[in-house]
Design an enzyme around this catalytic site. Structure first.
Site, PDB file in Angstrom:
ATOM      1  N   HIS A 168       0.827  -1.212   0.000  1.00 53.59           N
ATOM      2  CA  HIS A 168       0.000   0.000   0.000  1.00 53.59           C
ATOM      3  C   HIS A 168       0.862   1.264   0.000  1.00 53.59           C
ATOM      4  O   HIS A 168       0.403   2.328  -0.413  1.00 53.59           O
ATOM      5  CB  HIS A 168      -0.923  -0.013   1.211  1.00 53.59           C
ATOM      6  N   ASP A 387     -10.725  -5.717 -16.726  1.00 51.35           N
ATOM      7  CA  ASP A 387     -10.885  -6.732 -17.766  1.00 51.35           C
ATOM      8  C   ASP A 387      -9.499  -7.257 -18.148  1.00 51.35           C
ATOM      9  O   ASP A 387      -8.682  -6.528 -18.702  1.00 51.35           O
ATOM     10  CB  ASP A 387     -11.585  -6.114 -18.986  1.00 51.35           C
TER      11      ASP A 387
END
Length: 458
Positions: A168, A387
């Protein structure tokens, strides 16, 4: 089979390092003063479930091969992700050593079909430990280790699970999404370069010299009697997910004064309702200070815009605070007003600059967690729309639950809120949700589907 009883063992291959597919610069890149705060020194997991695609050519059927190739090609553009974080003294400043050593990649197979995970995937994902490279942890160890871990698990049905655990300190949710979209474009999409070119520009979110915060930052201030909390490390916790559909949200909106009702967002109404229910369930004393903390994206500011393609941490934290007695005895509209006022306080274009200044001035403290309900709103994020060449995922988002939670979008305009509480508090919380929605529905003169808001995911 119910998803909660699902059990399987993934057959994992040996971990390998995927390196950039082409030459990359060897250099040190400094992380921003927002990036290297203590609270972001951990690995965030994200998981995606994809169905088999009948339109893909047979040569492209193996998702592990396609994703591995996409990773290698994307790392040419996002080469810091293939490096290692170093800590510079004095001050423990984080930098990325762009070594090109690569990211960890594991391919696996599991004798289970996508449908067996259930029709309402959300965290905690069943058997997440089999689908992630590493055990989930809040460890602050991010130095001198790979910055990204990837596992692709092929399923019996021809679908697959794609999971990542990413440092992170290097990226936030929008930055992660941007990188993963590049993986899909360069792998399954067959493109030569990503649509969005990555931009480092971390200096834009550094503190000034000398630091001079312009705003009050309660998110980094301890509250009185912080150690006297109802939630403690090591507590046994129950996990459930609560789904609020359009009907439930409309019912809650009816509880608000007319002047508030029309301009109250789904985020405000659900946050205010859940904050109250959770506070009641934890049985704080009436005089105890309680907080609602929420993540705000600093991108898109008109006067201080971050460049398109920026993939570092651009998050700030808003804080609403009151006493447990005022929150729980007051109307829902009062909780909405507290959160709305907190959003307004951090809306300024220069607020992120003030956060960076405050972090450096105070020695990078962790943000407060005692008696605090922390939420990240993912409903306006495109994290769930990555995608990889197989179309949109069945689910894309966090793999596990923690005491901090998320607003996760569901089809039809609803919101799922995962919750993690001690077992008895969870029972009280679920009862509070049911009671609050029943009250809201009766005010509208219609029964409402109260049970749809409580979805067990133990």
């Amino acid at each position: 089979m119910a998803a909660s009883s699902l059990a399987f063992v993934a057959r994992r291959g040996e971990p390998e390092l995927v390196v950039p597919a082409g030459p990359t610069p060897r250099e040190l890149k400094r992380l921003s003063d927002l990036d290297d705060q203590e609270s972001l020194r951990f690995y965030r997991s994200v998981i995606y479930f994809y169905r088999a695609s009948p339109s893909r050519p047979r040569a492209d059927e193996d998702p592990a091969r396609v994703i591995r190739d996409g990773l290698a090609r994307a790392l040419v553009h996002y080469y810091p992700i293939a490096g290692r974080i170093r800590e510079i003294m004095p001050g423990r400043k984080l930098v990325v050593d762009c070594t090109g050593e690569g990211v960890v990649f594991v391919e696996a197979d599991a004798d289970v079909s996508l449908d067996e995970f259930g029709d309402a995937l959300c965290p905690p994902v069943p058997c997440a430990g089999e689908l992630l490279c590493l055990p989930e942890s809040n460890s602050a160890a991010v130095v001198d280790r790979p910055l990204l871990y990837v596992q692709v698990t092929r399923l019996r049905c021809g679908g697959f699970v794609f999971s990542i655990q990413v440092c992170h300190s290097l990226v936030d949710a929008p930055g992660t999404t941007q990188f993963l979209q590049a993986v899909g474009e360069l792998g399954g999409g067959g493109m030569e370069a990503p649509r969005v070119r990555p931009v480092w520009a971390r200096e834009l979110l550094d503190a000034r010299d000398p630091p001079r915060p312009d705003y009050h930052h309660p998110e980094y201030e301890l509250m009185a009697n912080a150690a006297d909390d109802k939630l403690r490390p090591g507590d046994r916790l129950a996990h459930r997910a609560f789904r609020f559909g359009p009907e439930e949200i409309a019912s809650l909106r009816e509880q608000l004064p007319p002047r508030t009702r029309a301009r109250c967002s789904r985020f405000l109404i659900v946050s205010a309702f859940v904050w109250r229910c959770r506070t009641v369930a934890l049985e704080y004393e009436p005089g105890d200070e309680v907080r609602f903390m929420f993540v705000v994206n600093a991108r898109g500011k008109r006067d201080r815009p971050l460049p398109k393609g920026f993939y570092g941490n651009a998050l700030t934290l808003g804080v609403a605070q009151t006493t447990a007695g005022e929150l729980c005895s007051g109307p829902l509209g009062r909780a909405v007003e507290l959160i709305a006022a907190a959003k307004a306080r951090i809306a300024s274009d220069d607020y992120a600059q003030s956060v960076a200044d405050a972090l450096v001035l105070r020695g990078r403290p962790r943000f407060t967690t005692a008696r605090t309900y922390l939420v990240t709103d993912l409903t306006k994020s495109n994290l769930h729309e990555v995608d990889l060449g197989w179309g949109m995922p069945v689910y894309g988002g966090p793999a596990t639950t923690t005491l901090a939670t998320f607003h996760i979008p569901v089809p039809g305009g609803g919101i799922t809120v995962p919750m993690c509480l001690p077992p008895r508090a969870m029972e009280r919380f679920a009862a509070n949700v049911r009671a609050g929605l029943s009250q809201a529905s009766s005010r509208r003169g219609r029964p409402g589907n109260v049970e749809s808001a409580v979805q067990s995911n133990l």
